[in-house]
Design an enzyme around this catalytic site. Structure first.
Site, PDB file in Angstrom:
ATOM      1  N   ASP A   1       0.450  -3.199   0.758  1.00  0.00           N
ATOM      2  CA  ASP A   1       1.900  -3.730   1.131  1.00  0.00           C
ATOM      3  C   ASP A   1       2.514  -4.895  -0.078  1.00  0.00           C
ATOM      4  OD1 ASP A   1       2.089  -2.316   3.593  1.00  0.00           O
ATOM      5  OD2 ASP A   1       0.293  -3.540   4.112  1.00  0.00           O
TER       6      ASP A   1
ATOM      7  N   TYR B   1       2.593  10.868   5.655  1.00  0.00           N
ATOM      8  CA  TYR B   1       2.746   9.655   5.323  1.00  0.00           C
ATOM      9  C   TYR B   1       4.315   8.945   5.821  1.00  0.00           C
ATOM     10  CZ  TYR B   1       2.355   5.348   1.990  1.00  0.00           C
ATOM     11  OH  TYR B   1       2.183   4.223   1.514  1.00  0.00           O
TER      12      TYR B   1
ATOM     13  N   GLU C   1      -4.186  -2.743   4.953  1.00  0.00           N
ATOM     14  CA  GLU C   1      -3.094  -1.994   4.943  1.00  0.00           C
ATOM     15  C   GLU C   1      -2.186  -2.409   6.191  1.00  0.00           C
ATOM     16  OE1 GLU C   1      -0.229   0.667   4.442  1.00  0.00           O
ATOM     17  OE2 GLU C   1      -1.608   0.486   3.101  1.00  0.00           O
ATOM     18  N   ASP C   2      -1.000  -2.726   6.153  1.00  0.00           N
ATOM     19  CA  ASP C   2      -0.063  -3.212   7.222  1.00  0.00           C
ATOM     20  C   ASP C   2      -0.776  -4.443   8.008  1.00  0.00           C
ATOM     21  OD1 ASP C   2       1.735  -1.355   6.352  1.00  0.00           O
ATOM     22  OD2 ASP C   2       1.423   0.194   7.843  1.00  0.00           O
TER      23      ASP C   2
ATOM     24  N   LYS D   1      -3.193   7.288   5.015  1.00  0.00           N
ATOM     25  CA  LYS D   1      -3.646   6.561   3.487  1.00  0.00           C
ATOM     26  C   LYS D   1      -4.773   7.307   2.762  1.00  0.00           C
ATOM     27  CE  LYS D   1      -0.476   3.254   2.692  1.00  0.00           C
ATOM     28  NZ  LYS D   1       0.203   2.978   1.602  1.00  0.00           N
TER      29      LYS D   1
ATOM     30  N   ALA E   1      12.277 -11.875   1.277  1.00  0.00           N
ATOM     31  CA  ALA E   1      11.189 -12.545   0.338  1.00  0.00           C
ATOM     32  C   ALA E   1       9.805 -12.816   1.331  1.00  0.00           C
ATOM     33  CB  ALA E   1      11.705 -13.919  -0.383  1.00  0.00           C
ATOM     34  N   GLY E   2       9.601 -11.594   1.790  1.00  0.00           N
ATOM     35  CA  GLY E   2       8.369 -11.853   2.562  1.00  0.00           C
ATOM     36  C   GLY E   2       6.895 -11.310   1.826  1.00  0.00           C
ATOM     37  N   THR E   3       6.165 -10.771   2.540  1.00  0.00           N
ATOM     38  CA  THR E   3       4.970 -10.218   1.897  1.00  0.00           C
ATOM     39  C   THR E   3       5.164  -9.210   0.487  1.00  0.00           C
ATOM     40  OG1 THR E   3       3.618 -10.494   3.996  1.00  0.00           O
ATOM     41  CG2 THR E   3       2.785  -8.730   2.256  1.00  0.00           C
ATOM     42  N   ALA E   4       5.989  -8.203   0.955  1.00  0.00           N
ATOM     43  CA  ALA E   4       6.461  -7.218  -0.125  1.00  0.00           C
ATOM     44  C   ALA E   4       7.299  -7.791  -0.966  1.00  0.00           C
ATOM     45  CB  ALA E   4       6.862  -5.982   0.571  1.00  0.00           C
TER      46      ALA E   4
ATOM     47  N   ASN F   1      12.193   0.495   4.907  1.00  0.00           N
ATOM     48  CA  ASN F   1      11.825   1.670   5.580  1.00  0.00           C
ATOM     49  C   ASN F   1      11.951   1.396   7.109  1.00  0.00           C
ATOM     50  OD1 ASN F   1      11.216   4.029   3.886  1.00  0.00           O
ATOM     51  ND2 ASN F   1       9.307   2.613   3.167  1.00  0.00           N
TER      52      ASN F   1
END
Length: 568
Positions: free
Chosen positions: A277, A109, A253-254, A182, A310-313, A425
């Site tokens: 995410d 991962y 995912e992603d 995942k 302050a985006g998706t996550a 990350n």
């Protein structure tokens, strides 16, 4: 019948029925036991003579493959070794991964999988996953059908379009490796049987110019398709999953920021769906924040929270924290007022361009009228910290070093125990390093990070750095959804998962981690699954009632041991 099938027995065990013979048995990783096949099994399956004569146990096999793993030269070589092993003997692979999960999770991962995805077309050797192309939408159902599953056989589908892979962006068809990775964590951490999960990549092209000019690239060589044609393709995929596997949860995912929220919002009230995410990241960060607030003796509703990135996550984290406050009786507008989100144009504020999901967090011009700014007309992180005096800083910006010494010291000067979370990350993109944060706050900071860090020794105390790893949440969530066959994944189920993780952390000793250790992941996943299943029942979303949730969840958790074999 199929050449092999797994039967889940009432006692929770599995029986493997094998109709294949000879080399076909040894080339299927889910029914290949290798040198652990008994002498009678070798005779019955016509593999006698295709294996060395000695019969060994799975524990003896484990010692051999672990020694081979340790002999690999670097992290990427270890990843390829494990990938090859999974293609050869899946039960042994999961036994190895489960017994060394803390050591190997960073390999299968994050962060190593990012390097593997970047070079996917170079090390590729055997297909794993389902490849669906926007240039062949009629091929969706035949490709899914080629896996040979019935409508009752699939609990989980992990799908990516590879646009927002980790911190490295658009990786085209190589993103299939994140879906495979995942699912590996779902199995190792929560016991989702590997035969009951499908990894899928939607090949819609790529805007990665390096891939388009790489002669080894294995995906379609055209720019990423967007707009109506993209939406129609995604919708066709969702409808195919609903028709063929009506009990499966779709795990997104992603996906890129432009699509992730939009897709989740479109389908969350129609099908059983989950975006790791957005919702998984939110849940594990909220768990760390709840543990930190409890340790500092404060209330969540009294915090001033800055989300840098302050985006998706980042907005996903804020949304779940708002939900937690609302559930505790705080008016929604009051809860929203605790947050200060920063995007690419600085502070989210009225009159500045932003995405729909960011708009609830926009600050008014009136509120900012008296602020002291470094540059008139711009409201950057240092400005927000100076004027707001936050108690919590969340970093999801992928801007290395954004939490500077000056900014952190400013935060710490107004807060006894600042909660600081550089979550970006890989490590090279982290907003700050834990050792620096502890030095700049005289050891007072409560820290969680996105990447794994070694413990930090400061002023005679050892600080265990909590990694806000989604693996603490999504495996248990998937297990809980599968156990009760939830028809949807509600916000309250996500919050139940976060609270279950937070409750595991009981130590208040200086330096203690805000999150559970990865070596406790199976136990944590079981707790999360129980909490999620119970909440689904409360929400009226469970289609199967669990008479004894603890026992029912326990029986669903597959352990990687060679099952009873029935030769047919």
């Amino acid at each position: 019948m199929a050449n092999f099938s797994y039967v889940h027995e009432p006692d929770g065990s599995y029986t493997l029925r094998i109709a294949a013979r000879g080399r076909e048995v040894l080339t299927n990783p889910l029914c290949n036991f290798g040198t652990a096949f008994t002498r009678q099994q070798r005779i019955d399956l016509n593999v006698n003579g295709l294996l060395p004569s000695n019969v060994v146990t799975i524990d003896q096999q484990l010692k051999r493959v672990y020694s081979q793993y340790q002999g690999e030269s670097d992290a990427l070589a270890k990843y390829v070794f494990l990938n090859t092993m999974q293609d050869r003997n899946e039960t042994l692979f999961y036994r190895l991964l489960t017994e060394h999960l803390e050591e190997m999770l960073p390999i299968v991962y994050t962060p190593t999988i990012g390097k593997a995805i970047e070079t996917y077309s170079h090390w590729y050797h055997r297909p794993r996953g389902i490849f669906l192309s926007i240039d062949d939408p009629d091929g969706i159902e035949p490709a899914l059908r080629s896996y040979g599953h019935s409508s009752e056989d699939v609990d989980l589908v992990v799908v990516t379009d590879s646009e927002g892979i980790l911190g490295i962006g658009d990786q085209g068809v190589g993103g299939v490796a994140i879906a495979v990775g995942k699912l590996g964590v779902y199995t190792a951490a929560a016991g989702i049987h590997p035969s009951r999960a499908l990894p899928v990549v939607l090949d819609v092209g790529t805007d990665n110019i390096d891939l388009l000019n790489d002669e080894t690239y294995l995906g379609y060589r055209h720019a990423r398709v967007r707009g109506a044609r993209y939406d129609e393709f995604v919708d066709r995929f969702v409808q195919a999953i609903q028709t063929m596997y009506p009990h499966a949860m779709i795990h997104w995912e992603d996906f890129g920021a432009g699509n992730a929220h939009r897709i989740l919002d479109k389908y969350r009230d129609e099908v059983c769906t989950f975006n790791d995410d957005i919702q998984g990241t939110a849940a594990v960060v909220v768990a760390a924040i709840l543990a930190a607030v409890r340790r500092s003796g404060q209330k969540l509703a009294n915090q001033r929270i800055v989300v840098h990135g302050a985006g998706t996550a980042g907005i996903g984290i804020a949304d779940l924290l708002v939900q937690r406050m609302v559930n505790r009786g705080i008016p929604r507008e009051q809860a929203l007022s605790c947050f200060y989100g920063l995007g690419s144009l600085g502070l989210l504020r009225v009159g500045v361009k932003m995405r729909d999901f960011q708009e609830p967090y926009a600050r008014s011009a009136e509120e900012l009228a008296g602020w002291e700014l470094d540059t008139p007309g711009k409201v950057e992180l240092a400005d927000v910290v100076r004027n707001v005096h936050p108690t919590i800083m969340i970093g999801t910006s992928a801007q290395a070093g954004a939490f500077t010494q000056k900014i952190v010291k400013d935060v710490a000067s107004h807060c006894e125990h600042p909660i600081l979370m550089p979550l970006s990350n890989p490590t090279r993109k982290a907003e700050a390093l834990p050792a620096d944060l502890l030095e700049w706050t005289d050891g007072r900071a409560l820290i969680a990070t996105g990447s794994p860090f070694e413990p930090v020794h400061f002023n005679g105390t050892t600080y265990t750095i909590a990694q806000a790893n989604n693996a603490l949440v999504f495996p248990g969530l998937g297990l809980g959804v599968a156990a009760c066959r939830a028809s949807r994944v509600s916000d309250s189920m996500i919050l139940a998962a976060a609270e279950a993780v937070a409750k595991v952390v009981t130590s208040r000793e200086p330096g203690a981690s805000l999150l559970p250790r990865i070596d406790k992941l199976r136990a944590v996943s079981a707790r999360v699954a129980i909490a999620v299943a119970k909440q689904a029942q409360t929400d009226g979303l469970a289609t199967v009632e669990l008479a004894n949730p603890v026992q029912d969840i326990h029986e669903r958790m597959w352990s990687p041991d060679y099952p009873k074999v029935e030769v047919v």
